[in-house]
Design an enzyme around this catalytic site. Structure first.
Site: not given
Ligand code: ADP
Length: 645
Positions: A160, A187-188, A192, A413, A472, A582, A611, A626
């Site tokens: 995202a 997570n991206t 999958g 966070d 799911r 998720h 997410e 997602a």
């Molecule tokens: P989405 O699918 O919504 O993009 P992801 O899990 O792929 O979610 O990406 C979210 C990203 O945000 C991760 O790389 C994670 O490490 C990062 N992240 C989470 N908390 C923080 C934070 N406090 N500061 C900076 N990056 C963060």
């Protein structure tokens, strides 16, 4: 920042580096090189160990006193595990130490490379205990505080956040992305990667079955109360009649059917306006990604819990294609888009109720980021935060001891930060589990299913227990009722025509069998012996399924998604358990990805996507929605923030 797919790395020691490493090493290597004892037997040695995706092979060249070269072959995740392997090999070499820090978020890859190098150094006659106790000195001096300004600040470098960064830049903004992990991807990159979009061109090669026709009719006539949803049904009815009149045989689909399945599949509590925006923009976003250079296969499939064959499959494994595509664009435009890894957002800077920036930290130093236009929150979910799961879970039994498919940074966070400024947070109890976790790690790796149609699940007795094409949550709840919450996915040659055919994680079936993570046999009876289930019952389960595929009986579990029978050797089995996947709850947004406060008012300067947001998927997110969600709303957030002022 460089981002490249690297399957094999070669680390060449320059004379200068080796001399400086020699001069700074302490502990193992004596300083007086005149009177030293050799610590290695000079030569080149090989060592192997298991990483996250299979064997890591290290070839290590040593002189009497130092490591001069480490070459590594591996199949770790591009952009994630490979970076860890590269970093650790370099640190081991430069410090002549096996006590190097593991890379956060890539623990298995990190441990794998250390073990592979250790195995090689053992052959070189090294004192492994000494090398393991020689700690690498960390630079303790914190860097100076940092302050930067850009039009748009993005928090989180997953799918995202990076989609938002690219679209903000395409709309004229300068952008800074901060990412708390040492690498982007979130997570991206380990997902999958299935992406839902009604795409009748790609769907034209699929023949529509009578059961699928009945599904459309049932959706048109299903009981609905919301006027907008009733309108969707009216539209769908017209689209369906047009399809029937056209004489087409390919799989019917439309954004309207996608909307209704998303809404019904989330128990009719998903946000209707957001669902509308999602389904109306998914195909356009596939094309946007293709324009950026991403390649998708020319067919679609039904992903686990996706309910319909509309999942697009990237050419590259896992979610690497998405992240690579964004990072290529970002590299090309690096004068306007900066990525700061190892930088953790802590709080928002708010002035007169407008979000103006982000307070963050990077390795002990304070980072202040000012946003001229706005801040985009894209920090992902909280699947890896056990305390938050326990705090919000009301639906499942305790999730404390359940593993997760998530990377370690998925700790929620952004949700906590948003709550601190009175943001509306919704649906936090809606946590999605999959029945597809690796029994050891909880990961999706090692999953042998290739799509919904051609596989069944059996429990420890060899019995089917659920409609394997269901939602799911339905499948996971059914799995939790089986002995040890443990099941086997059963497939045949239709899923793996050859031994080197790979699954979604780029793992060949042969390598999984070799590693003991999947089992292979020429008959179902032999397969049953291998996995210790009742042979008669396994044969019976498969035969009943095959009868349902043929249409000679109704499936006993009400399954409607079929393609091939399971009737062609070799047969395969792979074990799976429930895993947290998720978190559907999070920050409330509107269709423009603007964040909403507890009074329903837009918070100026704050946008969110992915997410971290809540509400769109209701009680259950469809498989494949997602990636569509994070791309569509990431793009929207980037555009909204870039054009704000
Ligand atoms: P989405 O699918 O919504 O993009 P992801 O899990 O792929 O979610 O990406 C979210 C990203 O945000 C991760 O790389 C994670 O490490 C990062 N992240 C989470 N908390 C923080 C934070 N406090 N500061 C900076 N990056 C963060």
């Amino acid at each position: 920042m460089k981002f490249r797919r690297i399957l094999s790395i070669i680390l060449v020691l320059s004379m200068i580096l080796s001399l400086s490493a020699c001069a700074t090493n302490t502990g193992v290597k004596p300083t007086d090189e005149e009177n030293i004892d050799a610590i290695f037997t000079p030569g080149t040695y090989e060592g192997e160990a298991e990483g996250f995706h299979g064997t890591i092979k290290a070839t290590v060249t040593v002189t009497e006193l130092e490591i001069t070269d480490i070459t590594v072959e591996h199949t770790e995740t591009a952009g994630l595990g490979d970076k860890a392997v590269e970093k650790i090999a370099l640190e081991v070499k430069e410090n002549t130490s096996l006590d190097v820090p593991l890379v956060s978020g890539a623990t298995y890859s990190s441990e794998g490379i250390v073990a592979a190098i250790t195995a090689a150094l053992e052959k070189a006659g090294a004192d492994i205990a000494a090398l393991k106790s020689k700690s690498v000195e960390e630079d303790e001096e914190a860097a100076a505080d940092i302050e930067k300004t850009a039009d748009v600040i993005v928090i989180g470098g997953g799918g995202a956040g990076l989609a938002a960064a690219v679209s903000a830049h395409q709309n004229g903004a300068s952008v800074i992305v901060i990412e708390k992990m040492p690498q982007v991807g979130g997570n991206t990159i380990i997902s999958g990667s299935a992406y839902n979009a009604a795409d009748t061109e790609r769907q034209s090669s699929l023949t529509m079955t009578d059961l699928e026709k009945q599904t459309v009719k049932d959706i048109i006539s299903s009981e609905q109360t919301d006027p907008e949803v009733k309108e969707w049904q009216e539209t769908l009815k017209k689209e369906w009649e047009e399809y029937l009149a056209s004489g087409k045989t390919g799989l019917f689909d439309s954004p309207t059917l996608h909307k209704l399945q998303t809404y019904n599949g989330g128990d009719k509590i998903g946000n209707i306006k957001l669902i509308n925006t999602l389904a109306d923009n998914t195909l356009d976003s596939v094309e946007w990604l293709e324009d950026l250079g991403m390649e998708f296969k020319d067919y679609v499939f039904t992903v686990l819990g996706g309910l319909w064959s509309r999942a697009h499959k990237p050419e590259k494994p896992l979610g690497t294609g998405y992240i690579e595509t964004y990072m290529n664009y970002i590299e090309e435009n690096s004068s306007d888009i900066e990525i700061m890894v190892d930088t953790t957002a802590k709080s928002f800077i708010v002035e007169d109720s407008v979000v103006k920036g982000v307070n963050a930290e990077s390795k002990g130093s304070k980072v202040t980021l000012n946003a001229e236009n706005g801040v985009i929150l894209a920090t992902g979910g909280f699947g890896a935060n056990v305390d938050m799961r326990e705090q919000y879970n009301t639906i499942w039994p305790s999730l404390k001891d359940i593993k997760t498919t998530n990377h370690t940074g998925a700790t929620g966070d952004g949700i906590v930060m948003a709550e601190d400024i009175d943001t509306s947070v919704i649906g936090m109890e809606q946590i999605q589990l999959l029945p597809m976790g690796d029994p050891e790690t909880g990961s999706l790796s090692g999953n042998i299913e290739q799509g919904v149609q051609d596989r069944i699940f059996v429990n420890k007795e060899g019995s089917r227990f659920v409609d394997e094409g269901a939602r799911r949550d339905v499948m996971t709840k059914a799995l939790m009722e089986q002995e040890d919450s443990y099941m086997w996915v059963i497939v045949d040659k239709h899923s793996y025509p050859t031994g080197d055919t790979v699954n979604n994680f780029n793992e060949s079936i042969d390598s999984l069998v070799e590693a003991g993570r999947a089992f292979k046999a020429d008959t179902l009876e032999e397969l049953a012996e291998l996995i210790d289930v009742d042979p008669d019952e396994l044969v019976n389960s498969v035969e009943t399924f095959n009868d349902a595929v043929e249409g000679s009986i109704d499936d006993p579990f009400g399954r409607t998604l079929f393609d091939n029978k399971i009737d062609t050797a070799p047969f395969y089995a792979g074990a799976r358990v429930p895993t947290v996947h998720h978190t559907m709850g999070g920050v409330e947004i509107n269709e423009d990805a603007q964040v909403v406060d507890n009074n329903g008012e837009v918070i100026k300067g704050l946008y969110a996507a992915g997410e971290v947001t809540g509400g769109i998927h209701g009680s259950n997110r469809l498989g494949g929605n997602a990636l569509a969600d994070i791309t569509v709303f990431g793009r929207i957030a980037g555009t909204s923030a870039a054009l704000a002022k």
